[in-house]
Design a protein around this motif. Structure first.
Motif, mmCIF file in Angstrom:
data_model
loop_
_atom_site.group_PDB
_atom_site.id
_atom_site.type_symbol
_atom_site.label_atom_id
_atom_site.label_comp_id
_atom_site.label_asym_id
_atom_site.label_seq_id
_atom_site.Cartn_x
_atom_site.Cartn_y
_atom_site.Cartn_z
ATOM 1 N N ASN A 125 0.833 -1.207 0.000
ATOM 2 C CA ASN A 125 0.000 0.000 0.000
ATOM 3 C C ASN A 125 0.864 1.251 0.000
ATOM 4 N N LYS A 126 0.353 2.310 -0.596
ATOM 5 C CA LYS A 126 1.053 3.590 -0.597
ATOM 6 C C LYS A 126 0.882 4.251 0.769
ATOM 7 N N VAL A 127 1.998 4.609 1.393
ATOM 8 C CA VAL A 127 1.986 5.198 2.734
ATOM 9 C C VAL A 127 2.959 6.367 2.789
ATOM 10 N N THR A 128 2.889 7.107 3.891
ATOM 11 C CA THR A 128 3.826 8.191 4.159
ATOM 12 C C THR A 128 4.873 7.680 5.140
ATOM 13 N N CYS A 129 6.123 8.028 4.883
ATOM 14 C CA CYS A 129 7.220 7.572 5.740
ATOM 15 C C CYS A 129 7.958 8.773 6.316
ATOM 16 N N PHE A 130 8.079 8.811 7.655
ATOM 17 C CA PHE A 130 8.847 9.851 8.351
ATOM 18 C C PHE A 130 10.222 9.276 8.694
ATOM 19 N N PHE A 131 11.282 10.032 8.368
ATOM 20 C CA PHE A 131 12.654 9.641 8.687
ATOM 21 C C PHE A 131 13.160 10.492 9.851
ATOM 22 N N TYR A 132 13.646 9.826 10.898
ATOM 23 C CA TYR A 132 14.280 10.506 12.030
ATOM 24 C C TYR A 132 15.711 9.983 12.142
ATOM 25 N N ASN A 133 16.663 10.769 11.632
ATOM 26 C CA ASN A 133 18.053 10.323 11.562
ATOM 27 C C ASN A 133 18.698 10.154 12.933
ATOM 28 N N GLU A 134 18.502 11.116 13.837
ATOM 29 C CA GLU A 134 19.118 11.044 15.172
ATOM 30 C C GLU A 134 18.656 9.796 15.922
ATOM 31 N N GLU A 135 17.385 9.466 15.816
ATOM 32 C CA GLU A 135 16.833 8.304 16.501
ATOM 33 C C GLU A 135 17.079 7.015 15.723
ATOM 34 N N GLY A 136 17.427 7.141 14.433
ATOM 35 C CA GLY A 136 17.733 5.971 13.612
ATOM 36 C C GLY A 136 16.498 5.169 13.234
ATOM 37 N N ILE A 137 15.394 5.858 12.907
ATOM 38 C CA ILE A 137 14.155 5.144 12.591
ATOM 39 C C ILE A 137 13.408 5.770 11.409
ATOM 40 N N ARG A 138 12.601 4.929 10.768
ATOM 41 C CA ARG A 138 11.600 5.351 9.798
ATOM 42 C C ARG A 138 10.271 4.863 10.342
ATOM 43 N N ILE A 139 9.269 5.717 10.307
ATOM 44 C CA ILE A 139 7.928 5.326 10.763
ATOM 45 C C ILE A 139 6.975 5.471 9.586
ATOM 46 N N TYR A 140 6.184 4.414 9.342
ATOM 47 C CA TYR A 140 5.254 4.387 8.220
ATOM 48 C C TYR A 140 3.844 4.676 8.718
ATOM 49 N N PHE A 141 3.156 5.587 8.023
ATOM 50 C CA PHE A 141 1.802 5.986 8.404
ATOM 51 C C PHE A 141 0.828 5.689 7.274
ATOM 52 N N ASP A 142 -0.277 5.080 7.616
ATOM 53 C CA ASP A 142 -1.411 4.934 6.717
ATOM 54 C C ASP A 142 -2.465 5.888 7.242
ATOM 55 N N ASP A 143 -2.701 6.949 6.502
ATOM 56 C CA ASP A 143 -3.495 8.083 6.982
ATOM 57 C C ASP A 143 -2.829 8.631 8.228
ATOM 58 N N ASN A 144 -3.499 8.568 9.354
ATOM 59 C CA ASN A 144 -2.980 9.161 10.582
ATOM 60 C C ASN A 144 -2.269 8.141 11.477
ATOM 61 N N LYS A 145 -2.508 6.847 11.287
ATOM 62 C CA LYS A 145 -1.992 5.808 12.181
ATOM 63 C C LYS A 145 -0.639 5.277 11.733
ATOM 64 N N ALA A 146 0.264 5.100 12.696
ATOM 65 C CA ALA A 146 1.541 4.444 12.426
ATOM 66 C C ALA A 146 1.271 2.950 12.267
ATOM 67 N N ILE A 147 1.783 2.374 11.177
ATOM 68 C CA ILE A 147 1.525 0.947 10.909
ATOM 69 C C ILE A 147 2.800 0.112 10.899
ATOM 70 N N GLY A 148 3.949 0.772 10.942
ATOM 71 C CA GLY A 148 5.205 0.030 10.961
ATOM 72 C C GLY A 148 6.372 0.977 11.132
ATOM 73 N N TYR A 149 7.527 0.383 11.437
ATOM 74 C CA TYR A 149 8.751 1.167 11.548
ATOM 75 C C TYR A 149 9.924 0.250 11.247
ATOM 76 N N ASP A 150 11.039 0.828 10.896
ATOM 77 C CA ASP A 150 12.276 0.059 10.814
ATOM 78 C C ASP A 150 13.441 0.975 11.162
ATOM 79 N N GLU A 151 14.587 0.329 11.381
ATOM 80 C CA GLU A 151 15.777 1.072 11.806
ATOM 81 C C GLU A 151 16.585 1.499 10.603
ATOM 82 N N ILE A 152 17.236 2.641 10.717
ATOM 83 C CA ILE A 152 18.147 3.125 9.685
ATOM 84 C C ILE A 152 19.475 3.480 10.348
ATOM 85 N N ASP A 153 20.514 3.535 9.537
ATOM 86 C CA ASP A 153 21.831 3.912 10.074
ATOM 87 C C ASP A 153 22.013 5.405 10.075
#
Length: 194
Positions: free
Chosen positions: A166-194
């Motif tokens: 599904n098409k979603v919006t992804c927020f990147f937070y570099n300091e915290e090392g995470i990406r959070i995926y949102f479907d509309d307003n709800k967070a539906i997943g996350y993963d770690e980044i370097d």
């Protein structure tokens, strides 16, 4: 027979006396709720049997984390993803001044294992506690875009992407090392980044 009866009576008296002593200790045990400003919490805010109960008076979905100051026997409860204290639970009957409460809050960053776990960094990754809470809140379906923006601030980057087909919006937070995926307003997943 008299000996057996005497031993039974003596054992019962010891057991009952110990139980009564434990009850008296529990009655003397109290939790006092303070605000970070040094004021005592209102009567309504002071109700609760667990940190989650207390937290619900300060954050509607109890999205908080806590750190224990063992020297003072105090639990400081923070808004999730932040170092913003919401309230303190004093595990004794002492009275605390505004200055002492500020001192306790300031000491958490330096002395608390929980703080280092929540925000700390090392060779294996960083912000373990924060990531753990994000994962937990996604599973509980209580993490939304407004809370993330309010607590973590504006993301370093925002992208439209696919997640689970599904098409979603992804927020990147570099300091915290995470990406959070949102479907509309709800967070539906996350993963770690370097």
């Amino acid at each position: 027979m008299k000996k057996a009866l005497l031993i039974f009576f003596f054992g019962f008296t010891m057991f009952y006396g110990q139980k009564k002593k434990n009850i008296k200790q529990q009655e003397s045990w109290s939790i006092t709720c303070y605000l970070p400003t040094g004021e005592k919490c209102s009567l309504e805010q002071s109700k609760g049997k667990s940190i989650k109960d207390f937290s619900s008076h300060f954050e509607e979905k109890s999205r908080t984390w806590d750190a224990y100051n063992k020297n003072e026997n105090v639990v400081v409860v923070f808004k999730s993803f932040t170092n913003l204290p919401l309230f303190l639970l004093m595990l004794d009957k002492k009275k605390y001044s505004t200055e002492k409460i500020k001192e306790i809050i300031d000491s958490i960053e330096k002395e608390s294992f929980e703080y280092r776990y929540y925000f700390g960094k090392n060779n294996y990754g960083h912000h373990w506690g924060l990531k753990s809470e994000i994962e937990s809140y996604i599973k509980e379906n209580i993490l939304d875009r407004e809370f993330v923006l309010e607590t973590l601030g504006n993301p370093d980057d925002i992208k439209e992407t696919l997640y689970g087909g599904n098409k979603v919006t992804c927020f990147f937070y570099n300091e915290e090392g995470i990406r959070i995926y949102f479907d509309d307003n709800k967070a539906i997943g996350y993963d770690e980044i370097d």
